[in-house]
Design an enzyme around this catalytic site. Structure first.
Site, mmCIF file in Angstrom:
data_model
loop_
_atom_site.group_PDB
_atom_site.id
_atom_site.type_symbol
_atom_site.label_atom_id
_atom_site.label_comp_id
_atom_site.label_asym_id
_atom_site.label_seq_id
_atom_site.Cartn_x
_atom_site.Cartn_y
_atom_site.Cartn_z
ATOM 1 N N GLY A 19 -18.645 -8.797 -0.025
ATOM 2 C CA GLY A 19 -18.323 -7.700 -0.935
ATOM 3 C C GLY A 19 -18.799 -7.958 -2.351
ATOM 4 O O GLY A 19 -18.178 -7.518 -3.326
ATOM 5 N N ALA A 20 -19.917 -8.672 -2.473
ATOM 6 C CA ALA A 20 -20.359 -9.169 -3.777
ATOM 7 C C ALA A 20 -21.249 -8.200 -4.538
ATOM 8 O O ALA A 20 -21.761 -8.537 -5.602
ATOM 9 C CB ALA A 20 -21.098 -10.498 -3.607
ATOM 10 N N SER A 21 -21.438 -6.990 -4.020
ATOM 11 C CA SER A 21 -22.332 -6.060 -4.716
ATOM 12 C C SER A 21 -21.659 -5.343 -5.875
ATOM 13 O O SER A 21 -22.331 -4.681 -6.663
ATOM 14 C CB SER A 21 -22.884 -5.022 -3.729
ATOM 15 O OG SER A 21 -21.834 -4.282 -3.136
ATOM 16 N N SER A 145 -4.055 -7.951 -1.368
ATOM 17 C CA SER A 145 -3.643 -6.913 -2.317
ATOM 18 C C SER A 145 -2.132 -6.987 -2.464
ATOM 19 O O SER A 145 -1.440 -7.543 -1.597
ATOM 20 C CB SER A 145 -4.059 -5.536 -1.787
ATOM 21 O OG SER A 145 -3.431 -4.487 -2.506
ATOM 22 N N TYR A 158 -4.454 0.512 5.504
ATOM 23 C CA TYR A 158 -4.751 -0.427 4.412
ATOM 24 C C TYR A 158 -3.662 -1.490 4.301
ATOM 25 O O TYR A 158 -3.943 -2.689 4.256
ATOM 26 C CB TYR A 158 -4.887 0.340 3.100
ATOM 27 C CG TYR A 158 -5.337 -0.516 1.939
ATOM 28 C CD1 TYR A 158 -6.654 -0.946 1.840
ATOM 29 C CD2 TYR A 158 -4.447 -0.898 0.940
ATOM 30 C CE1 TYR A 158 -7.068 -1.736 0.777
ATOM 31 C CE2 TYR A 158 -4.854 -1.676 -0.125
ATOM 32 C CZ TYR A 158 -6.165 -2.097 -0.207
ATOM 33 O OH TYR A 158 -6.571 -2.875 -1.260
ATOM 34 N N ALA A 160 -1.444 -2.465 6.511
ATOM 35 C CA ALA A 160 -1.420 -3.337 7.686
ATOM 36 C C ALA A 160 -2.547 -4.360 7.640
ATOM 37 O O ALA A 160 -2.349 -5.540 7.972
ATOM 38 C CB ALA A 160 -1.511 -2.495 8.950
ATOM 39 N N LYS A 162 -4.089 -5.569 4.991
ATOM 40 C CA LYS A 162 -3.889 -6.545 3.919
ATOM 41 C C LYS A 162 -2.719 -7.477 4.212
ATOM 42 O O LYS A 162 -2.740 -8.645 3.816
ATOM 43 C CB LYS A 162 -3.683 -5.818 2.586
ATOM 44 C CG LYS A 162 -4.934 -5.101 2.083
ATOM 45 C CD LYS A 162 -6.113 -6.044 1.898
ATOM 46 C CE LYS A 162 -7.319 -5.371 1.274
ATOM 47 N NZ LYS A 162 -8.453 -6.299 1.054
#
Length: 261
Positions: A19-21, A145, A158, A160, A162
């Site tokens: 997820g580095a973009s 999160s 979401y 569940a 996380k």
């Protein structure tokens, strides 16, 4: 005040950041590179990854959809060109912008969220574990999160995913802990990233507010009266990836400006 300069305590280490973009992933790739790590930045958007890599000589990139199991080996092949990967930062994820009450929530949305937010970290962790065991050192940090610590309405997929990420982390912490390695998670509150902007837009449309008003309300839930920056989260992640955090293993660390009190 000028922020403190990072040292070179990760010199020689090879790190993979998913997820580095953009957002937290991009900020983390930069933070690790400043500490001397050789970083492989990965995500789906090659153009944006190229832009990230241009910001620091210590960053290489590999575009891949890590929701697809076959992409894992592609990423690790690229990482091994830098050396032996022993640091993994799982930052890629889908946001909660497909928010609907459970009665009308789609199974497709559930599966897509799990595929990206939970299946991918599992596959990446499985792939890096042999290198960590062989090297006798390693760091894995999962970006969960505050929604991984408490429930929220209309966010079943979401929340569940996380929550599940924290469970994955605690098990992996046992599995790699015998090899002088650690696994931890960070649980950020609101960060004004592009993904969070999509959520804010949906929230604004549903409530008849402007997007800026939504963000003002979110900021008021923190003592500082502002939301987090991606750099603030990235500094916590880069600390957990360092030798200074050797004694921290299996922890879910809330990075939310006191907003969870």
């Amino acid at each position: 005040m000028t922020p403190p300069r990072d040292g070179q305590d990760l010199a020689g280490r090879v790190a993979i950041v998913t997820g580095a973009s953009s957002g937290i992933g991009e900020a983390t790739a930069m933070a690790l590179a400043r500490r001397g790590a050789k970083v492989l930045a990965t995500g789906r958007d090659q153009r944006r990854l190229e832009a990230v890599a241009q910001k620091h000589a210590g960053i290489a990139f590999c575009a891949a959809d890590l929701g697809e199991p076959t992409s894992t080996e592609t990423v690790f092949a690229a990482a091994r060109r830098l050396g032996v990967p022993t640091i993994l930062i799982c930052s890629a994820g889908l946001p909660g912008y497909i928010d609907q009450p459970i009665a009308v929530q789609s199974y497709e949305a559930w599966r897509q969220t799990m595929r990206v937010n939970l299946d991918s970290p599992f596959l990446m962790s499985k792939a890096i574990a042999p290198s960590i065991e062989a090297e006798g050192w390693g760091r894995i940090v999962y970006v969960s999160s505050t929604a991984g610590e408490v429930g929220a309405p209309s966010m079943a997929p979401y929340c569940a995913s996380k929550h599940g990420l924290i469970g994955l982390m605690r098990s992996v912490a046992w599995d790699i802990g015998a090899y002088n390695a650690t696994a931890n998670a960070v649980c950020p509150g609101w960060v004004r990233t592009e993904m969070a902007e999509r959520n804010a837009l949906q929230d604004a449309e549903r409530r008849g507010l402007s997007v800026d008003e939504v963000w003002r309300q979110r900021a008021m839930s923190y003592p500082r009266k502002s939301v987090l920056t991606a750099d603030e989260v990235a500094r916590t992640i880069s600390f957990l990836a360092s030798d200074a955090a050797q004694g921290i293993n299996g922890e879910a660390i809330t990075v939310a400006l006191g907003g969870m009190w």
